[in-house]
Design a protein around this motif. Structure first.
Motif: not given
Length: 340
Positions: A181-182, A209-210, A322-325
């Protein structure tokens, strides 16, 4: 005519050479040594003297006999009482004379808590910053490679201040990328007076990745600069933001939020060590998440005037959505850096 011109040139050169040493600050030590240079600051323990022959030299205040300077310096005897002395004159052992256009005043060195150059509200262009790098390689049953690079820079001209940061982190485990990440941020401050300013900022984060792939934030709001001098700086800002999220599965979301930012650094031990922390706490207005938290804290130890060793911890958290965030990352790094 020629001889008079030559004579005047030689006279001017001679006077400049004679006068040059007088422009330097002088510190007398109790052991009889006499040092010349530029007094950078004193903060209750160490007097930092910048010299041409030895760089920045920290001197134990208890070893100082007296000192003098032809420059204007702010001399503080406690947290609230300070005097802008137009010059300092050497006194008896353990004393210094403050010259301020009126009757000179003699003070005890033991009563002085700080000495530093007064900082005007508006300055010419100043630019400072640092780059920190950390690398970690482990070779065993599980091979891991970790790369971390951070940039922070700031430029000030008059009532405008430009702030920019960037960071990159990549980790591999057995040649499989586990973190990649950057992020980058630019903030522009407009000072309304010596302390209050208005800030506008842009921020972008990218994670390969996330699940939360992209974050974009635009914000604006007031800020307050508590201090910014030779010993460090501390500012806070309150912003109203618009944030957009993009997820790996193609979903998108956006929300408005309020947040508080801080930026603090403090030099210790004669500027040999720097403690620093920056961060932001946010509260979305439409309950997408309970709160967001992004911060770092660390230490830098100066090896030379420009090189340093650094150790820091970073936390990135999105909680209550939520689980995605949801996001919860903590990183620790130890590395080296350069500053200017």
């Amino acid at each position: 005519m020629f001889s008079q011109s030559v004579f005047r040139t030689l006279l001017s050169l001679s006077l400049s050479l004679v006068a040059s040493p007088l422009l330097a600050d002088t510190v007398w030590l109790k052991n009889g040594d006499r040092l010349t240079g530029t007094i950078k600051f004193f903060d209750g323990n160490k007097l930092l003297l910048q010299t041409d022959y030895g760089g920045a030299i920290p001197l134990a205040w208890s070893k100082v006999k007296t000192l003098e300077s032809d420059r204007e310096l702010l001399v503080k005897e406690d947290d609230t009482t300070g005097e802008r002395a137009k010059s300092l004159r050497a006194g008896e052992e353990g004393q210094v004379v403050l010259v301020n256009g009126e009757a000179p005043r003699t003070v005890e060195l033991a009563s002085i808590s700080q000495i530093m150059k007064p900082k005007p509200v508006v300055e010419d262009l100043t630019w400072r910053g640092n780059i920190d790098a950390a690398f970690d390689f482990k070779r065993s049953e599980s091979d891991t490679d970790d790369y971390d690079l951070d940039l922070k820079t700031q430029a000030r001209h008059g009532r405008w201040r430009h702030n920019a940061t960037a960071g990159y982190n990549r980790e591999l485990s057995d040649h499989v990328v586990t973190t990649d990440n950057w992020d980058a941020e630019y903030a522009l401050d407009r000072f309304l007076d010596e302390h209050w300013f208005w800030q506008g900022r842009l921020e972008y984060k990218r994670d390969k990745v996330e699940d939360l792939e992209r974050q974009r934030t635009v914000g604006t709001g007031p800020g307050y600069q508590f201090w910014d001098d030779e010993l460090g700086a501390f500012s806070v800002a309150g912003l109203v933001n618009r944030t957009d999220y993009e997820y790996a599965n193609g979903d998108e979301s956006n929300f408005y939020a309020i947040s508080g930012k801080w930026d603090y650094n403090r030099y210790l031990l004669g500027k040999a060590v720097e403690f620093f922390t920056t961060g932001e706490v946010g509260k979305p207005l439409d309950n997408v998440a309970e709160y967001t938290f992004d911060a770092e804290v660390g230490l830098r130890y100066k090896v030379t005037d420009w090189a340093s060793l650094n150790m820091k911890a970073e936390k990135d958290l999105v909680s209550g959505g939520d689980s995605e965030s949801e996001l919860d990352e903590t990183r620790y790094s130890l590395g080296f850096g350069v500053g200017w």
